[in-house]
Design a protein around this motif. Sequence first.
Motif, PDB file in Angstrom:
ATOM      1  N   HIS A 738       8.791  17.596  24.039  1.00 22.65           N
ATOM      2  CA  HIS A 738       7.622  16.732  24.250  1.00 22.65           C
ATOM      3  C   HIS A 738       6.936  16.462  22.928  1.00 22.65           C
ATOM      4  O   HIS A 738       7.003  17.251  22.005  1.00 22.65           O
ATOM      5  N   CYS A 739       6.249  15.359  22.935  1.00 20.42           N
ATOM      6  CA  CYS A 739       5.486  14.972  21.744  1.00 20.42           C
ATOM      7  C   CYS A 739       4.357  15.976  21.553  1.00 20.42           C
ATOM      8  O   CYS A 739       3.641  16.314  22.506  1.00 20.42           O
ATOM      9  N   ALA A 740       4.182  16.438  20.339  1.00 19.41           N
ATOM     10  CA  ALA A 740       3.163  17.428  20.054  1.00 19.41           C
ATOM     11  C   ALA A 740       1.760  16.901  20.303  1.00 19.41           C
ATOM     12  O   ALA A 740       0.836  17.649  20.557  1.00 19.41           O
ATOM     13  N   ASP A 741       1.583  15.576  20.224  1.00 17.98           N
ATOM     14  CA  ASP A 741       0.241  14.999  20.321  1.00 17.98           C
ATOM     15  C   ASP A 741      -0.102  14.447  21.697  1.00 17.98           C
ATOM     16  O   ASP A 741      -1.249  14.517  22.130  1.00 17.98           O
ATOM     17  N   CYS A 742       0.900  13.851  22.366  1.00 21.72           N
ATOM     18  CA  CYS A 742       0.585  13.235  23.653  1.00 21.72           C
ATOM     19  C   CYS A 742       1.396  13.824  24.804  1.00 21.72           C
ATOM     20  O   CYS A 742       1.165  13.476  25.961  1.00 21.72           O
ATOM     21  N   GLY A 743       2.342  14.649  24.476  1.00 20.51           N
ATOM     22  CA  GLY A 743       3.128  15.266  25.520  1.00 20.51           C
ATOM     23  C   GLY A 743       4.199  14.368  26.118  1.00 20.51           C
ATOM     24  O   GLY A 743       4.893  14.764  27.056  1.00 20.51           O
ATOM     25  N   LEU A 759       7.383  14.445  17.223  1.00 18.87           N
ATOM     26  CA  LEU A 759       6.529  13.409  17.809  1.00 18.87           C
ATOM     27  C   LEU A 759       7.326  12.391  18.622  1.00 18.87           C
ATOM     28  O   LEU A 759       8.530  12.225  18.414  1.00 18.87           O
ATOM     29  N   CYS A 760       6.582  11.708  19.470  1.00 18.07           N
ATOM     30  CA  CYS A 760       7.186  10.555  20.152  1.00 18.07           C
ATOM     31  C   CYS A 760       7.068   9.338  19.225  1.00 18.07           C
ATOM     32  O   CYS A 760       6.344   9.373  18.225  1.00 18.07           O
ATOM     33  N   ILE A 761       7.738   8.264  19.619  1.00 19.32           N
ATOM     34  CA  ILE A 761       7.752   7.083  18.742  1.00 19.32           C
ATOM     35  C   ILE A 761       6.367   6.484  18.544  1.00 19.32           C
ATOM     36  O   ILE A 761       5.994   6.076  17.444  1.00 19.32           O
ATOM     37  N   GLU A 762       5.580   6.472  19.617  1.00 21.85           N
ATOM     38  CA  GLU A 762       4.270   5.853  19.517  1.00 21.85           C
ATOM     39  C   GLU A 762       3.353   6.658  18.589  1.00 21.85           C
ATOM     40  O   GLU A 762       2.684   6.110  17.712  1.00 21.85           O
ATOM     41  N   CYS A 763       3.367   7.970  18.789  1.00 22.93           N
ATOM     42  CA  CYS A 763       2.505   8.804  17.947  1.00 22.93           C
ATOM     43  C   CYS A 763       2.972   8.797  16.496  1.00 22.93           C
ATOM     44  O   CYS A 763       2.159   8.875  15.568  1.00 22.93           O
ATOM     45  N   SER A 764       4.295   8.663  16.301  1.00 21.88           N
ATOM     46  CA  SER A 764       4.785   8.595  14.926  1.00 21.88           C
ATOM     47  C   SER A 764       4.212   7.376  14.229  1.00 21.88           C
ATOM     48  O   SER A 764       3.896   7.415  13.039  1.00 21.88           O
TER      49      SER A 764
HETATM   50 ZN   LIG Z   1       3.243  11.318  21.382  1.00 18.55          ZN
END
Ligand SMILES: [Zn+2]
Length: 930
Positions: A738-743, A759-764
């Motif tokens: 999971h993305c560390a910031d948004c899950g 991270l996920c693509i969006e958070c990156s």
């Molecule tokens: Zn994320």
Amino acid sequence: MEGCTDCFTTISTSCLENDETLVFELKDEDGYGRMHRSSGMFIDTILDPIHGDHFLKFPARNSIDFSIELQKRVPPHTVFLLNCTNPDAFQHVLRTIQSSQDADRFAPLVALPQLMCDNESYTWTWTAPADCSPIGLSGLPNYVYFISYSEHEKRFRVLARFRFFVCSEVIETPTISPMPPFSSSELLCTSPLSPGSPSSLNSELLPSSGHQLQRLPSTASQKPSTKLVHSATIVLPDDPEDSPGFRSILRELGRKTECFRGDVKKLLKRIQELSEAFEFIAGALGRFMESVLTASATCPAAFQPLVETYVAPSLQHQIRLFKSTCSDLIHYVFEPLERIYVNDLKLATVKRIEFEEFSKNYYTSLSRYLANKTTDMAKDESKYLVKKKDFELRRFDYYCYIQDLHDGPKTQDILAIFTSYFYQQHEKWVHSSESIDSLHAQLDGVRNGLADLTLGLNDLSKKRESRRRKIILETTVESPIREKTNEKPIKQSFPPGGLGLYRHQSVGAASNLSDKSSLYTPSSPAKDGNAIIKEGLLLALSKPTSHTEVSMVGKTSWHKYWVVLQRGKLAEYVNWKQKSLSLHNEPISLAYACVKKAESTDRRFCFEVITPKFKRVYQATSESELHSWMRVLQETIKANILSGVNQERTEFVSKGRPRGMRPVSMFSESIQQHPKSRKSPAAVLRKAFSGRKNSSWGFREIFRPEPERIPSMNLEKLHESSKIFISMLCKSDPENLHCADCGSSSDVTWCAINYPVILCIECSGIHRSLGTHISKVRSLLLDSLSQQLKQLLCKVGNTNVNAVWEARVHESDLKKPSSRSASIDKQAFIKKKYSERGFLDIGNVDAKAQLVEGIRTNNIRMILTALAAKPNFSRDSCDFLAVIKPDTSQLYLLELLLANGLVIPPESKLTGLVSPEVQAFIRLKRPSGQ
Ligand SMILES: [Zn+2]
């Protein structure tokens, strides 16, 4: 007799003594007439010295019968006879009739209805006026005209005319008699019927002028007439004797004749020039009208209103006028004047020499006669008398001839010629001007209409002017490039008509494009994915550059391309200013591309489109265009990714679905349209991950414009190893799924190596926006990650990172976002977490001591905490390096330190500080130039 010989053969009268008949015979077309007495005796004539006319002379009578014979019919005109005492009266009568509408306007005329029949003769009786009181020439001059009138043309035509003079009984008439014994055949009545006479032209009414011969009761009232002044330099006696005076008159007249001949010659030349000029003007007007009509057909708005109402009729009038003036000059002035010149003036010298010759002979014979003392006096006398008679005759003829040229019929003829011409000229010009004047209303109409149009044009020019001002005031010149979004249908393209229009117009040219389907489809209301998102002018090098190529310096050949963003692809067109528009390269698919501002070029407004295969640097035309392009491209890439992800999911869910029924999306379309792109990274990845049934991992990834680029040839190999790496990553820490910031669990293929966090693509993307001093973002799949970096990521994991960086997140008002949270919430959280370090719990941590201890004990949490406390790398780098284990087991920590700003000491300091293995690793990491 003058006039139309078609109509009359003879006019005879039997008014002479002994019932003799005087016969006029019309001989030829020029009106040459022959008149003779039936007895063969001479015909008396009388000359009016003032007027210059020769008259047939009749003794005093109360009446004279004239027998008129008609040669042929003259329908449909009615023939009239008009008798008056001077030409002015004749003109006046005709004008009165022409202008009047009265029923009895023809009263002064004598109608000759009988003349309508062939070969009939008609007798007209002249009667002397009751109150005839002749003065001057002691008699009554008579002008007789035969005229026809055309109701249709509303004008008269003179058929023939003749003059006669009836003497008064009281006063002895100064006749030129006794006449010398002419033979009848010699008596050509040339004087009144000269070939050059204008009346021989069968023309219209001949205005003639002159003094009133006598104060006789006129048949018509007098019209105003100009007094004509006769040349009075030489007073000519009627019949002077041969004397020094006579000879001096002859000499003087001879000299004058020479001068006059030169004048007339010059005049003829000028008339010819003038006539040619009129002809030229008529021709030029004709050509002018022709081209106006042609232009009017091409651009009716500019000409037609005026051409139809005014120009064409007005020019036609003018052309007619100049044409008729040209022919009038020739027929009514040049030709008659030339006849006078040739027949009379040019003969002057010949006649003078002839006369002098004859004179010499005569005086020789006179001397011989006087000196002769022979016996046969009677014979001599008769011989001499014959000679004298011949000489006197010659002398008289010559005198008459030269007299005529200066103060006789010839001068009157010339005057008549010019009067006639200018009279007609006047009428024609007045008529033309009246005709043109009648068109004035139309001209006015067009002018008024034009004033209205001008008001409309003023509005237009005001609008244009304000637009111009706006362009000038704008700091950046607005480019013709327009931005479009999917919501906005394309209304118009640029250049005018745009490519859409272009394609519509030249399908043939479009066929040379490598990919027709990539051309514009007609603008359709968006959302079908085919609409042009944006198009405009961009500069670029002819070929894309490789990823490793850093500097664009020295590359001078930048070309102008018309770049079109459509269907998730960027198509470049060359020759867009010409007709032969063509695709420059295979359209660049933005599926795996990313966009960033170019820093590696010294040119302004540059941005890079980075695809897995290459880097394409574009130059926009302005700062605003640069941002516009970048924004639109980034949005497109994002939209591509989102739809692509959905597509992937759909595919996975409905694996059994037949291929042809796959839902259409940009992604699948692009795959289908470009067979080559089947080998695209996406296809490769899909294959690589096909074994993974329960995948929460996306396949989409985006290149980041960072230095470590994957050479395209290693792409497939990389993806094989990436698969293993990611599975390792997930095994080491399940939180890494999971993305560390948004899950979020989709597209968790990114990391920020300085934390290091998955991270996920969006958070990156959000991380990237914070800047590299906050977050150093890498792709797990497409960036070339070193073994040590991979090891680092596996060893640390999101659990550890968040334990440090979200230590106090529960105390904050800001809630941790979920994958479904709005982008703005994610942004706010990430900013708070990393930029503002809002959730750290590091208190008064001694960063240096913590880090040294952490490295020494290999305690990840401690190391992360120390790094969050910002150790002083510029001062303490050597201390940290000193505690690194000499084997290679802690090289991954070196990656972390380097990502956080570890300063690599000079080579000299390193030796002894770290083991050779570590030193070799550091050497690899040292930036070039150090
Ligand atoms: Zn994320």
